[in-house]
Design a protein around this motif. Sequence first.
Motif, PDB file in Angstrom:
ATOM      1  N   MET A   1      -7.694 -12.988  12.512  1.00 24.31           N
ATOM      2  CA  MET A   1      -7.703 -12.269  11.395  1.00 24.31           C
ATOM      3  C   MET A   1      -6.246 -11.595  11.120  1.00 24.31           C
ATOM      4  SD  MET A   1     -10.433  -9.550  10.066  1.00 24.31           S
ATOM      5  CE  MET A   1     -10.495  -8.227  11.328  1.00 24.31           C
ATOM      6  N   ASP A   2      -5.610 -11.965   9.891  1.00 27.51           N
ATOM      7  CA  ASP A   2      -4.439 -11.315   9.699  1.00 27.51           C
ATOM      8  C   ASP A   2      -4.375 -10.004   9.060  1.00 27.51           C
ATOM      9  OD1 ASP A   2      -1.655 -11.014   9.129  1.00 27.51           O
ATOM     10  OD2 ASP A   2      -1.583 -12.930   8.025  1.00 27.51           O
ATOM     11  N   LEU A   3      -4.544  -8.958  10.054  1.00 27.16           N
ATOM     12  CA  LEU A   3      -4.456  -7.587   9.509  1.00 27.16           C
ATOM     13  C   LEU A   3      -3.228  -7.416   8.741  1.00 27.16           C
ATOM     14  CD1 LEU A   3      -6.515  -5.624  12.303  1.00 27.16           C
ATOM     15  CD2 LEU A   3      -7.263  -5.958   9.956  1.00 27.16           C
ATOM     16  N   GLU A   4      -2.180  -7.739   9.295  1.00 27.60           N
ATOM     17  CA  GLU A   4      -0.928  -7.134   8.606  1.00 27.60           C
ATOM     18  C   GLU A   4      -0.974  -7.842   7.149  1.00 27.60           C
ATOM     19  OE1 GLU A   4      -1.054  -8.835  11.308  1.00 27.60           O
ATOM     20  OE2 GLU A   4       0.353  -8.001  12.868  1.00 27.60           O
ATOM     21  N   LYS A   5      -1.460  -8.845   6.744  1.00 28.24           N
ATOM     22  CA  LYS A   5      -1.663  -9.486   5.695  1.00 28.24           C
ATOM     23  C   LYS A   5      -2.632  -8.429   4.662  1.00 28.24           C
ATOM     24  CE  LYS A   5      -2.596 -13.491   2.758  1.00 28.24           C
ATOM     25  NZ  LYS A   5      -3.091 -15.082   2.754  1.00 28.24           N
ATOM     26  N   MET A   6      -3.700  -8.276   5.291  1.00 27.40           N
ATOM     27  CA  MET A   6      -4.766  -7.739   4.683  1.00 27.40           C
ATOM     28  C   MET A   6      -4.371  -6.017   4.270  1.00 27.40           C
ATOM     29  SD  MET A   6      -7.642  -9.149   6.803  1.00 27.40           S
ATOM     30  CE  MET A   6      -9.119  -8.135   6.281  1.00 27.40           C
ATOM     31  N   PHE A   7      -3.495  -5.533   5.042  1.00 28.79           N
ATOM     32  CA  PHE A   7      -3.056  -4.191   4.966  1.00 28.79           C
ATOM     33  C   PHE A   7      -2.005  -4.189   3.542  1.00 28.79           C
ATOM     34  CE2 PHE A   7      -4.015  -2.494   9.241  1.00 28.79           C
ATOM     35  CZ  PHE A   7      -4.292  -1.172   8.776  1.00 28.79           C
ATOM     36  N   GLU A   8      -1.322  -5.247   3.690  1.00 26.65           N
ATOM     37  CA  GLU A   8      -0.463  -5.455   2.323  1.00 26.65           C
ATOM     38  C   GLU A   8      -1.075  -5.771   1.271  1.00 26.65           C
ATOM     39  OE1 GLU A   8       2.803  -4.715   2.377  1.00 26.65           O
ATOM     40  OE2 GLU A   8       2.571  -3.952   4.492  1.00 26.65           O
ATOM     41  N   MET A   9      -2.150  -6.602   1.192  1.00 28.92           N
ATOM     42  CA  MET A   9      -2.852  -6.953   0.043  1.00 28.92           C
ATOM     43  C   MET A   9      -3.623  -5.365  -0.482  1.00 28.92           C
ATOM     44  SD  MET A   9      -4.562 -10.344   0.950  1.00 28.92           S
ATOM     45  CE  MET A   9      -5.644 -10.470  -0.438  1.00 28.92           C
ATOM     46  N   GLN A  10      -4.146  -4.785   0.476  1.00 26.28           N
ATOM     47  CA  GLN A  10      -4.868  -3.667   0.004  1.00 26.28           C
ATOM     48  C   GLN A  10      -3.896  -2.752  -0.589  1.00 26.28           C
ATOM     49  OE1 GLN A  10      -8.208  -3.513   0.204  1.00 26.28           O
ATOM     50  NE2 GLN A  10      -7.920  -1.482  -0.999  1.00 26.28           N
ATOM     51  N   LYS A  11      -2.593  -2.492   0.096  1.00 25.82           N
ATOM     52  CA  LYS A  11      -1.559  -1.489  -0.474  1.00 25.82           C
ATOM     53  C   LYS A  11      -1.307  -2.067  -2.024  1.00 25.82           C
ATOM     54  CE  LYS A  11       3.118   0.035   0.202  1.00 25.82           C
ATOM     55  NZ  LYS A  11       4.240  -0.038   1.248  1.00 25.82           N
ATOM     56  N   ALA A  12      -1.170  -3.243  -2.100  1.00 24.59           N
ATOM     57  CA  ALA A  12      -0.888  -3.828  -3.586  1.00 24.59           C
ATOM     58  C   ALA A  12      -1.975  -3.347  -4.483  1.00 24.59           C
ATOM     59  CB  ALA A  12      -0.466  -5.204  -3.457  1.00 24.59           C
ATOM     60  N   LEU A  13      -3.193  -3.663  -4.091  1.00 25.12           N
ATOM     61  CA  LEU A  13      -4.269  -3.138  -4.828  1.00 25.12           C
ATOM     62  C   LEU A  13      -4.315  -1.849  -5.186  1.00 25.12           C
ATOM     63  CD1 LEU A  13      -7.020  -3.816  -6.425  1.00 25.12           C
ATOM     64  CD2 LEU A  13      -8.318  -3.644  -4.162  1.00 25.12           C
ATOM     65  N   ASP A  14      -4.176  -0.935  -4.240  1.00 27.03           N
ATOM     66  CA  ASP A  14      -4.290   0.505  -4.334  1.00 27.03           C
ATOM     67  C   ASP A  14      -3.061   1.121  -5.309  1.00 27.03           C
ATOM     68  OD1 ASP A  14      -6.631   0.671  -2.759  1.00 27.03           O
ATOM     69  OD2 ASP A  14      -5.268   1.393  -0.943  1.00 27.03           O
ATOM     70  N   GLU A  15      -1.895   0.423  -5.119  1.00 23.05           N
ATOM     71  CA  GLU A  15      -0.734   0.598  -5.972  1.00 23.05           C
ATOM     72  C   GLU A  15      -0.963   0.526  -7.471  1.00 23.05           C
ATOM     73  OE1 GLU A  15       2.770  -0.965  -4.168  1.00 23.05           O
ATOM     74  OE2 GLU A  15       3.040   0.680  -2.777  1.00 23.05           O
ATOM     75  N   ARG A  16      -1.731  -0.519  -7.576  1.00 22.57           N
ATOM     76  CA  ARG A  16      -2.032  -1.143  -9.047  1.00 22.57           C
ATOM     77  C   ARG A  16      -3.173  -0.174  -9.633  1.00 22.57           C
ATOM     78  NH1 ARG A  16      -4.797  -6.884 -10.936  1.00 22.57           N
ATOM     79  NH2 ARG A  16      -4.990  -6.060 -13.270  1.00 22.57           N
ATOM     80  N   ILE A  17      -3.895   0.271  -8.814  1.00 20.41           N
ATOM     81  CA  ILE A  17      -5.127   1.294  -9.260  1.00 20.41           C
ATOM     82  C   ILE A  17      -4.559   2.523  -9.604  1.00 20.41           C
ATOM     83  CG2 ILE A  17      -7.244   2.613  -8.664  1.00 20.41           C
ATOM     84  CD1 ILE A  17      -7.943   0.184  -7.134  1.00 20.41           C
ATOM     85  N   ILE A  18      -3.504   3.083  -8.787  1.00 20.17           N
ATOM     86  CA  ILE A  18      -2.900   4.621  -8.865  1.00 20.17           C
ATOM     87  C   ILE A  18      -2.158   4.455 -10.065  1.00 20.17           C
ATOM     88  CG2 ILE A  18      -1.125   5.874  -7.858  1.00 20.17           C
ATOM     89  CD1 ILE A  18      -2.226   5.441  -5.197  1.00 20.17           C
ATOM     90  N   LYS A  19      -1.375   3.125 -10.399  1.00 19.33           N
ATOM     91  CA  LYS A  19      -0.543   3.432 -11.584  1.00 19.33           C
ATOM     92  C   LYS A  19      -1.367   3.279 -12.901  1.00 19.33           C
ATOM     93  CE  LYS A  19       3.077   0.282 -13.724  1.00 19.33           C
ATOM     94  NZ  LYS A  19       4.017  -0.730 -13.468  1.00 19.33           N
ATOM     95  N   GLU A  20      -2.302   2.453 -12.807  1.00 20.20           N
ATOM     96  CA  GLU A  20      -3.154   1.953 -13.957  1.00 20.20           C
ATOM     97  C   GLU A  20      -3.994   3.226 -14.193  1.00 20.20           C
ATOM     98  OE1 GLU A  20      -4.825  -1.711 -13.815  1.00 20.20           O
ATOM     99  OE2 GLU A  20      -3.275  -2.822 -13.722  1.00 20.20           O
ATOM    100  N   LYS A  21      -4.470   4.119 -13.235  1.00 18.95           N
ATOM    101  CA  LYS A  21      -5.300   5.246 -13.629  1.00 18.95           C
ATOM    102  C   LYS A  21      -4.438   6.556 -13.725  1.00 18.95           C
ATOM    103  CE  LYS A  21      -8.889   2.509 -12.914  1.00 18.95           C
ATOM    104  NZ  LYS A  21      -9.832   2.026 -14.222  1.00 18.95           N
ATOM    105  N   GLY A  22      -3.284   6.473 -13.783  1.00 23.42           N
ATOM    106  CA  GLY A  22      -2.547   7.798 -13.646  1.00 23.42           C
ATOM    107  C   GLY A  22      -2.501   8.548 -12.723  1.00 23.42           C
TER     108      GLY A  22
END
Length: 232
Positions: A1-22
């Motif tokens: 299981m590629d945890l490093e990749k999953m951390f990065e994918m989750q970071k990208a999703l969270d950053e998108r949510i934070i930006k779009e939700k202000g």
Amino acid sequence: MDLEKMFEMQKALDERIIKEKGLEGQDLLSNLILALQVELAECANEWRGFKHWSNNQEPRKKLSTTVGATPENAAFFRCESDDCGEYLNKEDFKNLFDPDYEECPICKVGCVTAFRDTNPLLEEYVDCLHFILSIGNRIDYLKNNQSVDELKRTTTKGTGVYAFMDVFNAIVYLNDEVTGSTIDNELAHYFYENLFLRFNALGENLGFTLEQIEAAYMEKNAVNHQRQQEGY
């Protein structure tokens, strides 16, 4: 299981949510910890093994749903015409010159609805993983550790109800460490690793392979991005 990749994918999703939700600049760690507790409870609810008052204590590992179903991932289709109502599979469309999954090939009138097969227990487990990864990013776990090897270990301390309780307790220990006025990164990372190990043990106890978990995470991550696009 590629945890490093999953951390990065989750970071990208969270950053998108934070930006779009202000939500820039807000401390969201307590929200994430509470969300993890809620998702873990939902996972236990799908497991059902603690429900001694019920005759049905079997884990819910298969459910057919229209949510997220497409012609590509559909397990079967259903004609919505009251006069037809046929259940169909992809083979039923193979003789059509121009396959149209929106029209019933039997009655030629009814609209067709796609259904996909899901594993509710695995989906709830993976929902927990999303928040665990988010918490790890919030406390800069990757930034302060050379690798994620420690997170790939497991422990065999608890089984059944106790496997769930181990994770609940680990969340509480982590929460006590990271919600104070000052955060000791070393201690926070210790309790985060403890949470991850207990969570891994729970996954083993529920019978999930690392391949299943990773595939389910990738699928749900894509769904979460789609939800943001649709204004979830």
